[in-house]
Design a protein around this motif. Structure first.
Motif, mmCIF file in Angstrom:
data_model
loop_
_atom_site.group_PDB
_atom_site.id
_atom_site.type_symbol
_atom_site.label_atom_id
_atom_site.label_comp_id
_atom_site.label_asym_id
_atom_site.label_seq_id
_atom_site.Cartn_x
_atom_site.Cartn_y
_atom_site.Cartn_z
ATOM 1 N N ASP A 608 -58.538 -49.037 -10.540
ATOM 2 C CA ASP A 608 -58.296 -49.904 -9.410
ATOM 3 C C ASP A 608 -59.481 -50.186 -8.774
ATOM 4 O O ASP A 608 -59.677 -51.578 -8.349
ATOM 5 C CB ASP A 608 -57.477 -49.104 -8.340
ATOM 6 C CG ASP A 608 -56.056 -48.652 -8.900
ATOM 7 O OD1 ASP A 608 -55.643 -49.335 -9.966
ATOM 8 O OD2 ASP A 608 -55.404 -47.742 -8.276
ATOM 9 N N PHE A 609 -60.257 -49.470 -8.740
ATOM 10 C CA PHE A 609 -61.597 -50.189 -8.016
ATOM 11 C C PHE A 609 -62.334 -51.263 -8.702
ATOM 12 O O PHE A 609 -62.744 -52.296 -8.286
ATOM 13 C CB PHE A 609 -62.722 -48.828 -7.915
ATOM 14 C CG PHE A 609 -63.915 -49.070 -6.939
ATOM 15 C CD1 PHE A 609 -63.716 -48.804 -5.607
ATOM 16 C CD2 PHE A 609 -64.978 -49.682 -7.400
ATOM 17 C CE1 PHE A 609 -64.913 -49.399 -4.730
ATOM 18 C CE2 PHE A 609 -66.044 -50.117 -6.537
ATOM 19 C CZ PHE A 609 -65.973 -49.712 -5.226
ATOM 20 N N ILE A 610 -62.521 -50.996 -10.233
ATOM 21 C CA ILE A 610 -63.140 -51.841 -10.964
ATOM 22 C C ILE A 610 -62.344 -53.287 -11.133
ATOM 23 O O ILE A 610 -63.099 -54.352 -11.179
ATOM 24 C CB ILE A 610 -63.279 -51.438 -12.544
ATOM 25 C CG1 ILE A 610 -64.330 -50.153 -12.410
ATOM 26 C CG2 ILE A 610 -63.687 -52.363 -13.267
ATOM 27 C CD1 ILE A 610 -64.449 -49.528 -13.813
ATOM 28 N N GLY A 611 -61.062 -53.069 -10.856
ATOM 29 C CA GLY A 611 -60.278 -54.313 -10.923
ATOM 30 C C GLY A 611 -60.357 -54.932 -9.820
ATOM 31 O O GLY A 611 -60.085 -56.444 -9.598
ATOM 32 N N GLY A 612 -61.035 -54.669 -8.803
ATOM 33 C CA GLY A 612 -61.430 -55.307 -7.560
ATOM 34 C C GLY A 612 -62.632 -56.068 -7.523
ATOM 35 O O GLY A 612 -62.912 -56.829 -6.646
ATOM 36 N N LEU A 613 -63.532 -55.848 -8.632
ATOM 37 C CA LEU A 613 -64.781 -56.400 -8.795
ATOM 38 C C LEU A 613 -64.803 -57.812 -8.890
ATOM 39 O O LEU A 613 -63.949 -58.156 -9.913
ATOM 40 C CB LEU A 613 -65.826 -55.699 -9.764
ATOM 41 C CG LEU A 613 -65.945 -54.051 -9.243
ATOM 42 C CD1 LEU A 613 -66.919 -53.384 -10.417
ATOM 43 C CD2 LEU A 613 -66.951 -54.070 -7.827
ATOM 44 N N ARG A 655 -73.440 -53.335 -14.231
ATOM 45 C CA ARG A 655 -74.186 -52.128 -13.131
ATOM 46 C C ARG A 655 -73.304 -51.833 -11.852
ATOM 47 O O ARG A 655 -73.190 -50.826 -11.730
ATOM 48 C CB ARG A 655 -75.523 -53.070 -12.759
ATOM 49 C CG ARG A 655 -76.762 -52.875 -13.489
ATOM 50 C CD ARG A 655 -78.138 -53.034 -13.028
ATOM 51 N NE ARG A 655 -78.026 -54.456 -12.023
ATOM 52 C CZ ARG A 655 -78.283 -55.891 -12.868
ATOM 53 N NH1 ARG A 655 -78.789 -55.720 -14.090
ATOM 54 N NH2 ARG A 655 -78.305 -56.867 -11.921
ATOM 55 N N ALA A 656 -72.555 -52.835 -11.595
ATOM 56 C CA ALA A 656 -71.619 -52.818 -10.580
ATOM 57 C C ALA A 656 -70.603 -51.611 -10.982
ATOM 58 O O ALA A 656 -70.101 -50.609 -10.349
ATOM 59 C CB ALA A 656 -70.926 -54.124 -9.943
ATOM 60 N N ILE A 657 -70.164 -51.675 -12.352
ATOM 61 C CA ILE A 657 -69.397 -50.761 -12.887
ATOM 62 C C ILE A 657 -69.789 -49.222 -12.850
ATOM 63 O O ILE A 657 -69.116 -48.267 -12.337
ATOM 64 C CB ILE A 657 -68.805 -51.144 -14.124
ATOM 65 C CG1 ILE A 657 -67.518 -52.567 -14.067
ATOM 66 C CG2 ILE A 657 -67.679 -50.045 -14.642
ATOM 67 C CD1 ILE A 657 -67.250 -52.948 -15.386
ATOM 68 N N ILE A 658 -71.043 -49.236 -13.339
ATOM 69 C CA ILE A 658 -71.462 -48.019 -13.325
ATOM 70 C C ILE A 658 -71.634 -47.464 -11.913
ATOM 71 O O ILE A 658 -71.556 -46.070 -11.521
ATOM 72 C CB ILE A 658 -73.206 -48.125 -13.831
ATOM 73 C CG1 ILE A 658 -73.018 -48.395 -15.454
ATOM 74 C CG2 ILE A 658 -73.918 -46.900 -13.693
ATOM 75 C CD1 ILE A 658 -74.383 -48.872 -16.008
ATOM 76 N N ASP A 659 -72.029 -48.191 -10.842
ATOM 77 C CA ASP A 659 -72.410 -47.471 -9.407
ATOM 78 C C ASP A 659 -70.997 -47.066 -8.820
ATOM 79 O O ASP A 659 -70.881 -46.055 -8.077
ATOM 80 C CB ASP A 659 -72.897 -49.019 -8.541
ATOM 81 C CG ASP A 659 -74.230 -49.259 -9.150
ATOM 82 O OD1 ASP A 659 -74.968 -48.436 -9.566
ATOM 83 O OD2 ASP A 659 -74.623 -50.125 -8.188
ATOM 84 N N ALA A 660 -69.856 -47.972 -9.392
ATOM 85 C CA ALA A 660 -68.537 -47.418 -8.791
ATOM 86 C C ALA A 660 -67.869 -46.169 -9.463
ATOM 87 O O ALA A 660 -67.668 -45.117 -8.587
ATOM 88 C CB ALA A 660 -67.394 -48.665 -9.249
ATOM 89 N N SER A 661 -68.440 -46.015 -10.696
ATOM 90 C CA SER A 661 -68.091 -44.765 -11.455
ATOM 91 C C SER A 661 -68.994 -43.656 -10.656
ATOM 92 O O SER A 661 -68.210 -42.335 -10.581
ATOM 93 C CB SER A 661 -68.457 -44.972 -12.771
ATOM 94 O OG SER A 661 -68.078 -43.648 -13.396
ATOM 95 N N GLN A 662 -70.204 -43.830 -10.542
ATOM 96 C CA GLN A 662 -70.891 -42.705 -9.945
ATOM 97 C C GLN A 662 -70.479 -42.406 -8.604
ATOM 98 O O GLN A 662 -70.315 -41.294 -8.062
ATOM 99 C CB GLN A 662 -72.570 -43.416 -9.752
ATOM 100 C CG GLN A 662 -72.920 -43.249 -11.291
ATOM 101 C CD GLN A 662 -73.641 -41.924 -11.528
ATOM 102 O OE1 GLN A 662 -73.269 -40.921 -10.639
ATOM 103 N NE2 GLN A 662 -74.315 -41.861 -12.582
ATOM 104 N N SER A 663 -70.072 -43.635 -7.895
ATOM 105 C CA SER A 663 -69.661 -43.247 -6.266
ATOM 106 C C SER A 663 -68.329 -42.607 -6.379
ATOM 107 O O SER A 663 -68.183 -41.631 -5.576
ATOM 108 C CB SER A 663 -69.577 -44.440 -5.470
ATOM 109 O OG SER A 663 -68.692 -45.246 -6.051
#
Length: 973
Positions: A608-613, A655-663
Motif C-alpha cells: 500500500d505504501f509503495i503504491g502511493g509513491l 531508493r524511495a522503496i528502500i526507505d519505505a521498507s526500512q521505515s
C-alpha cells in the motif's frame, strides 16, 4: 481488517458486472464510428482531453508532461487508467458537462473519443434532476420468517403462499428508475427457467453457470436452477474489453472445475459467452435468460433436501486451480438465521446493496437474507455505485434503509466524492447497521466516515466491521449491534517477532492498528491455534479456525484442498488473528506471510505504501518471498508496475522503496523489479496474486501490457478449437449411440414380435419378452438396478408404477421374471403392430376417456385379478416430458379392493432421461427400480380405494424425487 469470502477487493468484481454490455464483435467498428462523431463538437473534445490529461498527471505525477493525450489514446494501454481512475474520470465528466453518462462506459470506453461521443449523445441534466428525492416510503405490514423452511425453495414458497404480491426486490437502474419484483413474479419466472432447463436435459445435481449482471434475470435464473434440481454457479460477466481474454480464461477454469453443462447469460454478453463455449468442452449449451420467458412454467419445483447442494461459490484463485466452496441449503439458511439473530433482522428492515450478486456478501448476505426475512431489498448495479458512489447513500436516504454493507474502498470513495456533492438534505438516521467487510478495514476510514456523515444522521454505533469467508457461507463474526467500532493499537515488534499483540503506548508512532470484527455468530465457534494445533491464549497471534452449521463440506472436485481445509472438526480460515476481550482481530493472510530474520512480515502494508509513491501504479505492487539458491534463505522481493523508463527516475524510485521498507519493516528488500503496466497478476476480485507474481519473477517472464481486443478474441477462438472438436466428437458419439440404440431396438422388436405372436403358451411368450427386454437393456448400456423392500407375494396382486417413458413397460417386463398382465390403453388394441402383440401377452385394454366403457373394462381387469393374474398398471394413464408424478386414476385401486389383493408400488427412475416424450435421440443412462412393500386394501368401498391410492402414490412420490403434479391437468393423447 476483515474478509468476507475471497473478495478481498470487490472493486474489481463489480467492474466485471456486465450491466453495461460487451458486444465483442462490434467493439472495433464501434470505436471507429465514435471517433468519426468527435469533430462535430471540437469544444467538447478539447475539454475532455484537458480533463483526461489532468487526471493522468495526477495519477502518474512522475510522468510530468511527457504523456501526450489524444482522442485515440487507449485508456488502458497508453494512459494506464485503472478502475478507480476511470470512476473518477466519469465523475469529473458528469460534473463538467452536467450530464449523467451511462454506467457501462466504465467498461466500454476505450479512448477519449468514446467519451466525447457519449457526451454529445447525452442530454444535459437539469438542476431539478440533480436534487435528491425525499419523503419516507409507506410502512409495510410485518410478516413472519419461514422458520420451518429447510431449503431456500421452501422459504420462497412460504412467502409466495403467505403474501404473493409483496414486493421483495426493487431493482434500481442507473437512471434512477426502479423495477419492483414480487415474490410471485420471482416464483413464476423461476418456474419458467426451470422448465426450460429441464427441456435442455438438466439432471438433478447438474451445475449450471449463471453469468448475468445485476438485473431481473439473475434473480429468476438463480431460483430457476434450484427449482430444476440443479446447482447454480454464479460467475463474473465480462465488462472491460481490454481484460476480456484474462477474464474469460478464469471463468473457463471455473466452469471446467464445476463441470457445468449449461451457461445462462443475456443478449449483451452472449458473444463473449460463446467464446467460453469454445474454451470449455463440457459446456453443451449457452442460453439467454430471455429464451425461457415463453416456456410454460414448471408446475412445482423439483424436490430437494436440506443437505442438497444449493450453491457452489468460487473463491478468487488461479485459473488452473479454482476453489468451489460447496454450500448446502442447510448451510445457507443456518448462516442467514445466525446473522439475522445477531442483527435482530426482521421484515421491517430495508436493505440497500450495490454489491455484486456473484459474491457471497451481495448474494447471500444482502439478497437471500432479505428474501428469508421478508425485508425489502433495494438492489443497485455495481456500476451505478462506481459511476456515482453517493448514489448509494442517497438510495439509503430515499428508502429509509436500515441495513447496508460494503468493502472499505466503498466508504473511501464516498468520502472522496462527498467533497464536491451537495449534502444538505441527506438523512442517514434510519441506518442501524452499516457493515464494513470483504477487505481489510481501515480504522482511519471508519473514523473519517463517521465524522463526515455524522452531521447527516449517521450514528457512530451503526458502523460495524464484520468478518466472514465463503467457507462459512458468508458471515462468521459480527459485533454486537449498537456497540460501535473498536480499534486495538498494538506494538509492532512484539507482534512481528513473537506473535504477541501487546497494547501500544499512546505515544508509540510505530504502532499497528487492528479493527475488532466482533464475536462468533450464534451456533458458531472460533479459536486461534499455534503451528502444532494447540489453542492459544488471548492476545497471541496464530491460525484462525472455525466450526459451525454454516461451514462447507469442502471444495468441489478438489480433494487435496479439501483435506488441507480441515483440522479434525475445525476448518482453517487461511487467516492469522488474535482474540482480545472476546473479539476477533484479523492480522493477515497466512499464505502471504513472509518469514524473515525471525519475524513475520505481512506484505500488504508495504504494498500500500509503495503504491502511493510517485511513478508507481497504485494497487499494482506485489511483495513476496523467493528462495535464494545461493544461501538457502528467502529473499524479500518487490515487484512494482511503472511507466518510467528514465534510469535516473527509476533509481530515485528504487531508493524511495528502500526507505519505505526500512521505515515500515526495518528491513530492506533484496530485489526490486520494475515491470510495465498489467504485469502484476490479479484475481478477478482485484487481489494481488503474489504466488503468480513470484512465478513470473522466478521464470523471468517480466513483461506485460494489454493486447488489442481483436488479438484477444483471436487467441480465445484458437484456444477453443480443441474443446469444440471434443464437443463435436461427443455429439457424434451421441448420434452413433442413438443409431445403435434404434438398430438394437429394431432387431429386438423384429425378433420378439413373431415369437410372442407364434409361441403357443402365454408363459413362454412372457418369459421370452422378459429375456429379450433384459438383453436389450444390457446391450444398449442401460443397466437396471433393482431394490426391493419386501419379496413379491405369491398370489395375485396389482403392480402399479409411475410412467415416465415408452420404455417403462419393457423395464417391468425385464424386472419381473414371470411376466405381468399389462393394463394398456384401449387405443393400442387397434394398432397393427401393438394390438396382436399385446393380445397374445394377455393384456387388458381400458378406455380412459369413455366413462361407460371404462367401467366395463375395469370389470375385465377385475376378472383377470380374480383369475389369479398379476396385473401391471400405470395409474397415471399417460406420461409427459416434464418430470413429476401425475394424478392417479382409481381403476387399479378399485380392482385391488374388490379382489382383496395387495397393491405393489414400484418406482422407476432413469427412463425419462433415456427417452423423454417428444425426444427421439436416446441417451445412455442407468435405470433403477424400487419395489415397495405390498399395501393391503382396508375395505371394498370407494373410500378404501381412495386410501389405497393415496398410500401407494405417497410411497412412489417419496422414492421418485420428482415434483408432485397432483393438481396438474394433462390431456390424454
Amino acid at each position: 481488517m476483515s474478509r468476507i469470502s475471497g473478495a478481498s477487493a470487490i472493486r474489481r468484481s463489480c467492474e466485471l458486472d456486465g450491466g453495461g454490455s460487451l458486444a465483442v464483435s462490434k467493439s472495433v467498428s464501434q470505436s471507429r464510428a465514435q471517433a468519426e462523431i468527435v469533430p462535430r463538437d471540437n469544444a467538447v473534445a478539447d475539454r475532455v482531453i484537458d480533463i483526461v490529461s489532468q487526471l493522468v498527471s495526477e495519477v502518474h505525477s512522475s510522468l510530468g508532461s511527457a504523456r501526450i493525450v489524444t482522442l485515440h489514446s487507449s485508456l488502458d494501454r497508453d494512459l494506464a487508467l485503472d478502475s478507480l481512475a476511470r470512476t473518477e474520470l466519469l465523475l469529473r465528466l458528469n460534473r463538467t458537462f452536467r450530464v449523467q453518462l451511462p454506467d457501462k462506459l466504465l467498461g466500454e470506453a476505450e479512448t477519449p473519443a468514446d467519451l466525447v461521443a457519449a457526451i454529445i449523445r447525452t442530454t444535459p441534466r437539469t438542476e431539478v434532476a440533480l436534487e435528491p428525492t425525499s419523503g419516507a416510503p409507506s410502512p409495510r405490514p410485518p410478516v413472519t420468517e419461514p422458520i420451518e423452511a429447510a431449503t431456500l425453495t421452501e422459504a420462497l414458497a412460504a412467502h409466495v403462499r403467505a403474501h404473493p404480491d409483496r414486493v421483495h426486490v426493487r431493482l434500481r437502474h442507473s437512471d434512477g428508475s426502479e423495477e419492483p419484483l414480487t415474490y410471485t413474479e420471482l416464483d413464476h419466472g423461476a418456474r419458467a427457467v426451470a422448465a426450460g432447463l429441464l427441456d435442455l436435459g438438466l439432471k438433478s445435481g447438474d451445475r449450471i453457470g449463471v453469468m448475468l449482471p445485476t438485473e431481473r434475470s439473475f434473480f429468476v435464473s438463480f431460483f430457476g436452477v434450484l427449482y430444476a434440481g440443479g446447482v447454480p454457479v454464479p460467475i463474473y460477466p465480462p465488462f472491460r474489453r481490454a481484460m476480456l481474454e484474462d477474464h474469460l480464461r478464469r471463468q473457463a477454469g471455473i466452469l471446467r472445475n464445476a463441470e457445468a453443462s449449461i451457461l445462462i447469460t443475456n443478449e449483451e454478453v452472449y458473444a463473449a459467452a460463446r467464446l467460453l463455449h469454445g474454451l470449455v468442452s463440457g459446456l453443451d449449451q449457452v442460453v439467454t435468460a430471455r429464451s425461457f420467458e415463453k416456456t410454460p412454467p414448471l408446475p412445482s419445483p423439483m424436490p430437494t433436501t436440506a443437505g442438497a447442494t444449493a450453491l457452489i461459490q468460487y473463491t478468487s484463485g488461479s485459473t488452473g486451480d479454482p476453489k468451489g466452496v460447496v454450500l448446502s441449503h442447510a448451510n445457507l439458511l443456518a448462516n442467514i438465521r445466525a446473522i439475522g439473530s445477531g442483527m435482530g433482522a426482521s421484515s421491517s428492515d430495508v436493505v440497500v446493496s450495490w454489491l455484486p450478486l456473484y459474491h457471497d456478501m451481495g448474494l447471500i448476505g444482502c439478497w437471500l437474507g432479505s428474501l428469508y426475512y421478508g425485508a425489502l431489498a433495494i438492489i443497485m448495479p455495481p456500476q451505478s455505485f462506481l459511476a456515482d458512489p453517493m448514489a448509494w447513500l442517497w438510495t439509503v436516504h430515499r428508502h429509509r434503509a436500515t441495513i447496508t454493507a460494503g468493502p472499505n474502498f466503498a466508504f473511501e470513495l464516498c468520502l472522496k466524492v462527498a467533497r464536491d456533492s451537495p449534502l444538505d438534505t441527506l438523512d442517514l438516521s434510519s441506518l442501524r447497521a452499516v457493515m464494513n467487510g470483504a477487505e481489510p478495514v481501515s480504522p482511519s476510514t471508519i473514523r473519517r466516515f463517521q465524522e463526515r456523515f455524522g452531521p447527516y444522521g449517521l450514528r457512530p454505533e451503526a458502523m460495524g466491521p464484520v468478518y466472514g469467508l465463503a467457507e462459512c457461507s458468508v458471515g462468521l463474526a459480527f459485533p454486537p449491534m449498537g456497540r460501535g467500532p473498536i480499534v486495538d493499537r498494538v506494538s509492532r515488534h512484539p507482534l512481528a517477532r513473537d506473535g504477541i499483540a501487546r497494547p501500544a503506548a499512546p505515544d508509540d508512532v510505530t504502532a499497528l492498528e487492528f479493527v475488532a470484527c466482533g464475536q462468533p455468530l450464534p451456533g458458531h465457534q472460533i479459536r486461534v491455534v499455534d503451528e502444532d494445533g494447540r489453542e492459544l491464549p488471548e492476545r497471541q497471534e496464530g491460525r484462525l479456525q472455525f466450526r459451525g452449521p454454516s461451514a462447507t463440506s469442502g471444495y468441489f472436485r478438489n480433494p487435496e484442498k479439501t483435506r488441507a481445509l480441515f483440522d479434525g472438526e475445525w476448518l482453517e480460515s487461511g487467516d492469522r488473528a488474535y482474540i482480545a476481550g472476546g473479539d476477533i482481530f484479523i492480522t493477515g493472510r497466512i499464505k502471504d506471510m513472509i518469514k524473515r530474520a525471525g519475524r513475520n512480515i505481512y506484505p500488504q502494508e508495504l504494498e500500500d505504501f509503495i503504491g502511493g509513491l510517485d511513478g508507481v501504479r497504485k494497487g499494482c505492487v506485489a511483495v513476496f518471498a523467493s528462495p535464494d539458491p545461493g544461501t538457502g534463505s528467502e529473499r524479500l522481493v518487490v515487484m512494482a508496475e511503472t511507466r518510467l523508463i528514465d534510469l535516473s527516475q527509476l533509481d530515485r524510485l528504487r531508493r524511495a522503496i528502500i526507505d519505505a521498507s526500512q521505515s515500515i519493516l526495518d528491513i530492506s528488500p533484496d530485489d526490486i523489479v520494475f515491470v510495465p503496466p498489467h504485469t502484476v497478476p490479479k484475481t478477478s476480485s482485484g487481489k494481488i496474486r503474489r504466488s503468480a507474481a513470484r512465478a513470473i519473477y522466478e521464470t523471468g517472464r517480466l513483461r506485460g501490457g494489454l493486447q488489442p481486443l481483436s488479438w484477444q478474441v483471436a487467441r480465445l477462438a484458437f484456444a477453443g478449437v480443441l474443446p469444440r472438436l471434443r464437443r463435436a466428437n461427443r455429439k457424434l458419439g451421441g448420434l452413433a449411440y442413438a443409431a445403435w440404440w434404434w438398430f438394437l431396438l429394431g432387431c429386438t422388436g423384429l425378433t420378439l414380435w413373431p415369437l410372442v405372436v407364434l409361441l403357443p403358451r402365454r408363459s413362454w411368450r412372457r418369459n421370452t419378452l422378459g429375456l429379450g427386454s433384459r438383453l436389450f437393456f444390457r446391450l444398449a448400456g442401460n443397466a437396471i438396478s433393482i431394490e426391493a423392500s419386501a419379496p413379491l407375494p405369491n398370489g395375485a396382486f396389482v403392480l402399479i408404477a409411475n410412467h415416465s417413458s415408452y420404455l417403462d413397460a419393457a423395464v417391468l417386463s425385464a424386472t419381473y421374471p414371470n411376466g405381468l398382465t399389462f393394463v394398456a390403453k384401449h387405443e393400442l388394441a387397434d394398432q397393427v403392430v401393438a394390438g396382436p402383440f399385446l393380445r397374445r401377452l394377455g393384456a387388458v385394454f381400458v378406455r380412459r376417456t369413455d366413462a361407460a366403457g371404462g367401467v366395463a373394462d375395469t370389470m375385465h381387469a377385475l376378472e383377470a385379478a380374480r383369475a389369479d393374474e398379476r396385473l401391471g398398471w400405470f395409474p397415471e394413464g399417460t406420461f409427459t416430458r416434464m418430470p413429476g408424478l401425475l394424478p392417479f386414476y382409481l381403476g387399479a385401486f378399485e380392482v385391488a379392493c374388490q379382489a382383496a389383493i395387495p397393491i405393489i408400488p414400484v418406482t422407476i427412475r432413469g427412463t425419462r432421461s433415456i427417452l423423454r416424450a417428444g425426444q427421439w435421440l436416446p441417451r445412455r443412462s442407468a435405470i433403477s427400480v424400487h419395489i415397495g412393500e405390498p399395501l393391503a386394501p382396508t375395505g371394498r368401498d370407494f373410500a378404501a380405494a381412495l386410501r389405497l391410492r393415496d398410500a401407494a402414490r405417497a410411497e412412489i412420490l417419496t422414492q421418485l424425487g420428482e415434483p408432485d403434479l397432483e393438481h396438474e391437468h394433462v390431456d390424454l393423447p
